[in-house]
Design a protein around this motif. Structure first.
Motif, PDB file in Angstrom:
ATOM      1  N   VAL A  19       0.830  -1.208   0.000  1.00 41.76           N
ATOM      2  CA  VAL A  19       0.000   0.000   0.000  1.00 41.76           C
ATOM      3  C   VAL A  19       0.865   1.259   0.000  1.00 41.76           C
ATOM      4  CG1 VAL A  19      -1.653   1.356   1.334  1.00 41.76           C
ATOM      5  CG2 VAL A  19      -2.028  -1.093   1.002  1.00 41.76           C
ATOM      6  N   GLN A  20       1.796   1.350   0.933  1.00 50.69           N
ATOM      7  CA  GLN A  20       2.624   2.551   1.010  1.00 50.69           C
ATOM      8  C   GLN A  20       3.455   2.743  -0.258  1.00 50.69           C
ATOM      9  OE1 GLN A  20       5.279   2.865   4.357  1.00 50.69           O
ATOM     10  NE2 GLN A  20       5.588   5.034   4.016  1.00 50.69           N
ATOM     11  N   PRO A  21       4.134   1.710  -0.779  1.00 52.79           N
ATOM     12  CA  PRO A  21       4.867   1.910  -2.029  1.00 52.79           C
ATOM     13  C   PRO A  21       3.975   2.345  -3.191  1.00 52.79           C
ATOM     14  CG  PRO A  21       5.623  -0.092  -0.951  1.00 52.79           C
ATOM     15  CD  PRO A  21       4.431   0.396  -0.186  1.00 52.79           C
ATOM     16  N   LEU A  22       2.759   1.816  -3.258  1.00 54.91           N
ATOM     17  CA  LEU A  22       1.834   2.250  -4.307  1.00 54.91           C
ATOM     18  C   LEU A  22       1.501   3.729  -4.143  1.00 54.91           C
ATOM     19  CD1 LEU A  22      -0.689  -0.714  -4.646  1.00 54.91           C
ATOM     20  CD2 LEU A  22       0.747   0.222  -6.461  1.00 54.91           C
ATOM     21  N   MET A  23       1.212   4.146  -2.928  1.00 60.15           N
ATOM     22  CA  MET A  23       0.897   5.546  -2.656  1.00 60.15           C
ATOM     23  C   MET A  23       2.076   6.447  -3.006  1.00 60.15           C
ATOM     24  SD  MET A  23      -2.252   5.649  -1.275  1.00 60.15           S
ATOM     25  CE  MET A  23      -2.373   7.057  -0.209  1.00 60.15           C
ATOM     26  N   LEU A  24       3.268   6.030  -2.605  1.00 64.65           N
ATOM     27  CA  LEU A  24       4.454   6.838  -2.881  1.00 64.65           C
ATOM     28  C   LEU A  24       4.773   6.918  -4.374  1.00 64.65           C
ATOM     29  CD1 LEU A  24       6.753   5.687   0.072  1.00 64.65           C
ATOM     30  CD2 LEU A  24       5.580   7.887  -0.195  1.00 64.65           C
ATOM     31  N   SER A  25       4.349   5.917  -5.131  1.00 65.98           N
ATOM     32  CA  SER A  25       4.609   5.927  -6.575  1.00 65.98           C
ATOM     33  C   SER A  25       3.660   6.861  -7.311  1.00 65.98           C
ATOM     34  CB  SER A  25       4.491   4.511  -7.146  1.00 65.98           C
ATOM     35  OG  SER A  25       3.138   4.112  -7.206  1.00 65.98           O
ATOM     36  N   GLY A  26       2.619   7.331  -6.623  1.00 62.73           N
ATOM     37  CA  GLY A  26       1.665   8.223  -7.254  1.00 62.73           C
ATOM     38  C   GLY A  26       0.299   7.600  -7.460  1.00 62.73           C
ATOM     39  N   MET A  27       0.131   6.366  -7.017  1.00 64.01           N
ATOM     40  CA  MET A  27      -1.148   5.688  -7.187  1.00 64.01           C
ATOM     41  C   MET A  27      -1.954   5.822  -5.898  1.00 64.01           C
ATOM     42  SD  MET A  27      -0.577   2.782  -9.980  1.00 64.01           S
ATOM     43  CE  MET A  27      -2.037   2.025  -9.496  1.00 64.01           C
ATOM     44  N   GLY A  28      -2.382   7.025  -5.623  1.00 65.09           N
ATOM     45  CA  GLY A  28      -3.128   7.314  -4.410  1.00 65.09           C
ATOM     46  C   GLY A  28      -4.568   6.867  -4.448  1.00 65.09           C
ATOM     47  N   CYS A  29      -4.987   6.316  -5.571  1.00 67.91           N
ATOM     48  CA  CYS A  29      -6.392   5.924  -5.717  1.00 67.91           C
ATOM     49  C   CYS A  29      -6.622   4.466  -5.346  1.00 67.91           C
ATOM     50  CB  CYS A  29      -6.842   6.156  -7.149  1.00 67.91           C
ATOM     51  SG  CYS A  29      -5.914   5.178  -8.340  1.00 67.91           S
ATOM     52  N   ILE A  30      -5.734   3.870  -4.583  1.00 63.12           N
ATOM     53  CA  ILE A  30      -5.855   2.436  -4.303  1.00 63.12           C
ATOM     54  C   ILE A  30      -7.142   2.083  -3.581  1.00 63.12           C
ATOM     55  CG2 ILE A  30      -3.391   1.959  -4.349  1.00 63.12           C
ATOM     56  CD1 ILE A  30      -3.482   2.062  -1.276  1.00 63.12           C
ATOM     57  N   GLY A  31      -7.751   3.018  -2.896  1.00 64.82           N
ATOM     58  CA  GLY A  31      -8.985   2.733  -2.188  1.00 64.82           C
ATOM     59  C   GLY A  31     -10.231   3.196  -2.915  1.00 64.82           C
ATOM     60  N   CYS A  32     -10.078   3.764  -4.090  1.00 67.03           N
ATOM     61  CA  CYS A  32     -11.251   4.279  -4.796  1.00 67.03           C
ATOM     62  C   CYS A  32     -11.999   3.149  -5.508  1.00 67.03           C
ATOM     63  CB  CYS A  32     -10.861   5.377  -5.776  1.00 67.03           C
ATOM     64  SG  CYS A  32     -10.050   4.813  -7.272  1.00 67.03           S
ATOM     65  N   ALA A  33     -13.198   3.437  -5.930  1.00 67.33           N
ATOM     66  CA  ALA A  33     -14.068   2.424  -6.544  1.00 67.33           C
ATOM     67  C   ALA A  33     -13.452   1.810  -7.793  1.00 67.33           C
ATOM     68  CB  ALA A  33     -15.417   3.034  -6.868  1.00 67.33           C
ATOM     69  N   ILE A  34     -12.730   2.571  -8.574  1.00 67.56           N
ATOM     70  CA  ILE A  34     -12.164   2.050  -9.824  1.00 67.56           C
ATOM     71  C   ILE A  34     -11.121   0.966  -9.565  1.00 67.56           C
ATOM     72  CG2 ILE A  34     -10.314   3.737 -10.145  1.00 67.56           C
ATOM     73  CD1 ILE A  34     -12.302   3.105 -13.115  1.00 67.56           C
ATOM     74  N   SER A  35     -10.533   0.955  -8.387  1.00 67.62           N
ATOM     75  CA  SER A  35      -9.501  -0.037  -8.084  1.00 67.62           C
ATOM     76  C   SER A  35     -10.046  -1.462  -8.108  1.00 67.62           C
ATOM     77  CB  SER A  35      -8.848   0.253  -6.734  1.00 67.62           C
ATOM     78  OG  SER A  35      -9.744   0.001  -5.673  1.00 67.62           O
ATOM     79  N   HIS A  36     -11.370  -1.597  -8.013  1.00 74.05           N
ATOM     80  CA  HIS A  36     -11.991  -2.921  -8.049  1.00 74.05           C
ATOM     81  C   HIS A  36     -12.199  -3.421  -9.476  1.00 74.05           C
ATOM     82  CE1 HIS A  36     -12.766  -3.199  -3.738  1.00 74.05           C
ATOM     83  NE2 HIS A  36     -12.932  -1.894  -3.800  1.00 74.05           N
ATOM     84  N   ALA A  37     -11.996  -2.543 -10.453  1.00 73.82           N
ATOM     85  CA  ALA A  37     -12.210  -2.922 -11.851  1.00 73.82           C
ATOM     86  C   ALA A  37     -11.001  -2.644 -12.728  1.00 73.82           C
ATOM     87  CB  ALA A  37     -13.417  -2.165 -12.405  1.00 73.82           C
ATOM     88  N   GLU A  38      -9.979  -2.024 -12.163  1.00 73.50           N
ATOM     89  CA  GLU A  38      -8.818  -1.612 -12.951  1.00 73.50           C
ATOM     90  C   GLU A  38      -7.600  -2.472 -12.614  1.00 73.50           C
ATOM     91  OE1 GLU A  38      -7.661   2.697 -14.378  1.00 73.50           O
ATOM     92  OE2 GLU A  38      -7.153   2.444 -12.278  1.00 73.50           O
ATOM     93  N   SER A  39      -6.936  -2.937 -13.658  1.00 73.38           N
ATOM     94  CA  SER A  39      -5.716  -3.719 -13.445  1.00 73.38           C
ATOM     95  C   SER A  39      -4.586  -2.793 -13.028  1.00 73.38           C
ATOM     96  CB  SER A  39      -5.331  -4.471 -14.718  1.00 73.38           C
ATOM     97  OG  SER A  39      -4.861  -3.563 -15.701  1.00 73.38           O
ATOM     98  N   LEU A  40      -3.553  -3.387 -12.487  1.00 71.88           N
ATOM     99  CA  LEU A  40      -2.381  -2.603 -12.111  1.00 71.88           C
ATOM    100  C   LEU A  40      -1.794  -1.913 -13.336  1.00 71.88           C
ATOM    101  CD1 LEU A  40      -0.477  -1.775  -9.827  1.00 71.88           C
ATOM    102  CD2 LEU A  40       0.868  -3.809 -10.321  1.00 71.88           C
ATOM    103  N   GLU A  41      -1.781  -2.604 -14.458  1.00 71.55           N
ATOM    104  CA  GLU A  41      -1.259  -2.017 -15.695  1.00 71.55           C
ATOM    105  C   GLU A  41      -2.079  -0.800 -16.108  1.00 71.55           C
ATOM    106  OE1 GLU A  41       0.303  -3.467 -20.013  1.00 71.55           O
ATOM    107  OE2 GLU A  41      -1.467  -4.487 -19.237  1.00 71.55           O
ATOM    108  N   GLU A  42      -3.393  -0.919 -16.076  1.00 72.36           N
ATOM    109  CA  GLU A  42      -4.256   0.205 -16.450  1.00 72.36           C
ATOM    110  C   GLU A  42      -4.057   1.386 -15.510  1.00 72.36           C
ATOM    111  OE1 GLU A  42      -7.993  -2.320 -18.327  1.00 72.36           O
ATOM    112  OE2 GLU A  42      -7.847  -2.076 -16.141  1.00 72.36           O
ATOM    113  N   GLY A  43      -3.984   1.097 -14.216  1.00 71.33           N
ATOM    114  CA  GLY A  43      -3.780   2.162 -13.236  1.00 71.33           C
ATOM    115  C   GLY A  43      -2.433   2.839 -13.400  1.00 71.33           C
ATOM    116  N   ALA A  44      -1.403   2.038 -13.631  1.00 71.01           N
ATOM    117  CA  ALA A  44      -0.061   2.605 -13.815  1.00 71.01           C
ATOM    118  C   ALA A  44      -0.040   3.517 -15.032  1.00 71.01           C
ATOM    119  CB  ALA A  44       0.961   1.483 -13.975  1.00 71.01           C
ATOM    120  N   MET A  45      -0.602   3.051 -16.123  1.00 69.86           N
ATOM    121  CA  MET A  45      -0.602   3.852 -17.348  1.00 69.86           C
ATOM    122  C   MET A  45      -1.417   5.129 -17.173  1.00 69.86           C
ATOM    123  SD  MET A  45      -0.621   0.726 -20.124  1.00 69.86           S
ATOM    124  CE  MET A  45      -1.351   1.700 -21.379  1.00 69.86           C
TER     125      MET A  45
END
Length: 69
Positions: A19-45
């Motif tokens: 969780v913390q590394p994801l947040m620090l990388s700029g992916m602060g949306c890990i708890g948002c609704a889209i995280s349940h439908a979005e792959s890591l690749e899609e989120g990263a891009m």
């Protein structure tokens, strides 16, 4: 092991250590609704990150925590 086709929410549920590394990388949306439908690749891009670099870094975090699936 984390792969770029995994859903973000599934990764966070299975590996809370990233969780913390994801947040620090700029992916602060890990708890948002889209995280349940979005792959890591899609989120990263969507956040301008290289998915392969992100996967590699997250798997290094798991290794450092003694987790190697």
């Amino acid at each position: 092991m984390i792969t770029k086709d995994m859903l973000i929410a599934d990764i966070v549920d299975k590996y809370p250590q990233v969780v913390q590394p994801l947040m620090l990388s700029g992916m602060g949306c890990i708890g948002c609704a889209i995280s349940h439908a979005e792959s890591l690749e899609e989120g990263a891009m969507a956040h301008g990150l290289d998915p392969d670099d992100l996967v590699s870094g997250l798997n290094e975090v798991l290794k450092a925590n003694g987790i190697e699936d």
